[in-house]
Design an enzyme around this catalytic site. Sequence first.
Site, mmCIF file in Angstrom:
data_model
loop_
_atom_site.group_PDB
_atom_site.id
_atom_site.type_symbol
_atom_site.label_atom_id
_atom_site.label_comp_id
_atom_site.label_asym_id
_atom_site.label_seq_id
_atom_site.Cartn_x
_atom_site.Cartn_y
_atom_site.Cartn_z
ATOM 1 N N ASP A 135 46.516 44.417 -35.359
ATOM 2 C CA ASP A 135 47.289 43.666 -36.354
ATOM 3 C C ASP A 135 48.619 44.368 -36.611
ATOM 4 O O ASP A 135 48.756 45.581 -36.397
ATOM 5 C CB ASP A 135 46.507 43.558 -37.662
ATOM 6 C CG ASP A 135 45.241 42.735 -37.519
ATOM 7 O OD1 ASP A 135 45.188 41.906 -36.595
ATOM 8 O OD2 ASP A 135 44.310 42.939 -38.321
ATOM 9 N N ARG A 136 49.563 43.612 -37.096
ATOM 10 C CA ARG A 136 50.921 44.112 -37.330
ATOM 11 C C ARG A 136 50.932 45.435 -38.091
ATOM 12 O O ARG A 136 51.640 46.376 -37.722
ATOM 13 C CB ARG A 136 51.689 43.046 -38.119
ATOM 14 C CG ARG A 136 53.107 43.412 -38.507
ATOM 15 C CD ARG A 136 53.608 42.430 -39.550
ATOM 16 N NE ARG A 136 52.866 42.549 -40.798
ATOM 17 C CZ ARG A 136 52.581 41.518 -41.592
ATOM 18 N NH1 ARG A 136 52.969 40.293 -41.271
ATOM 19 N NH2 ARG A 136 51.911 41.711 -42.714
#
Length: 344
Positions: A135-136
């Site tokens: 995830d970011r």
Amino acid sequence: MLLCAPKPFTKFPKTLFSLRKMSNSTLPSSQIASQLQNYPTPLSPPLPSISKEVELARAMSASSKSSLFKLSRTDVLYEDEWLIAVNKPPGIYCESVLASVPCLLPGDSTEAGSDGLSEGTQVNLPELHLANRLDRDTSGVMIITKSHKVAAKLVKAFTDHKIRKTYIALCIGLAPKWEQITIKSGHGRSKFGAWRVYAASDVGRTLPGGSSVRDMVTSFEVLSVNGKGGFKEPSNFQKDDENIIIVEEKAVIDDDAKKDEILVRAFPQSGRTHQIRLHCQYLGISIRGDVKYEGVYEWKGKTYEGHELHAESLSFEHPVTGCPVMFRAPLPFWATQVLESISN
């Protein structure tokens, strides 16, 4: 003078009634299906109202940072002729990490002459692929393969659950009574919806939009509570048959209960999107900064620009040599702070 016979009387009310009746049968098929089909009910709450604004700001910041991002040699954990393992920083998109890998390889134009090649020399760069995604705002181990063949082997290994993963997370909530636990549930989202936890018995059932509920299994161990405890090296997690939660109903969380700082290690046994974040939310110990899944945005006077989740290690058989390998990423600052408080 011609006289015309009157036309037969038409019963308009009856005609209008029949038209109304017909109009009900012309509803969109999706609307009729939703009325007739019994879809599974998500057991985790919808996204908090604060998440939309915060997530938008974080996405814009990450886009700006990612556009300027460039890997350095200090980010490289391991490299051979088939793959490269790197430590992804938080707030950077995976695609930007992949795009910056060529600058580390011989013959890249941005470092012309650094390896004895003259400017303008044409070198065939390898076919680069992301073997795993983070995830970011998640930091930690990412693997990039250098050929289609190696990429296919690693993708299969991930799909067959032959790759062992460990994550470190800092959570806020009521300190759990368990030291180790395994949680099994369903995972899915409706079309254009958010990822949610579903009952384990709903696995395989269809959701609005056509997707289906899939299984999701994560094991956890507590490393410290409020700076008290001890950091353990990642090892093979031994399941305790008495400490298994099979999710079938909504969790009961006391929002007014005392909030503790809990450092946990997670062992995801499936690879679902936002898996650890969702299971932490269900257990009542959402990850600090994870506003999407009820994590605190502000804690002890400080606001957080992202969730505190770190991909600590990946272990598997090398796709070419067959040798067992383990890649570990250095712990981020927020985790080392907790460890320092433990040692003190």
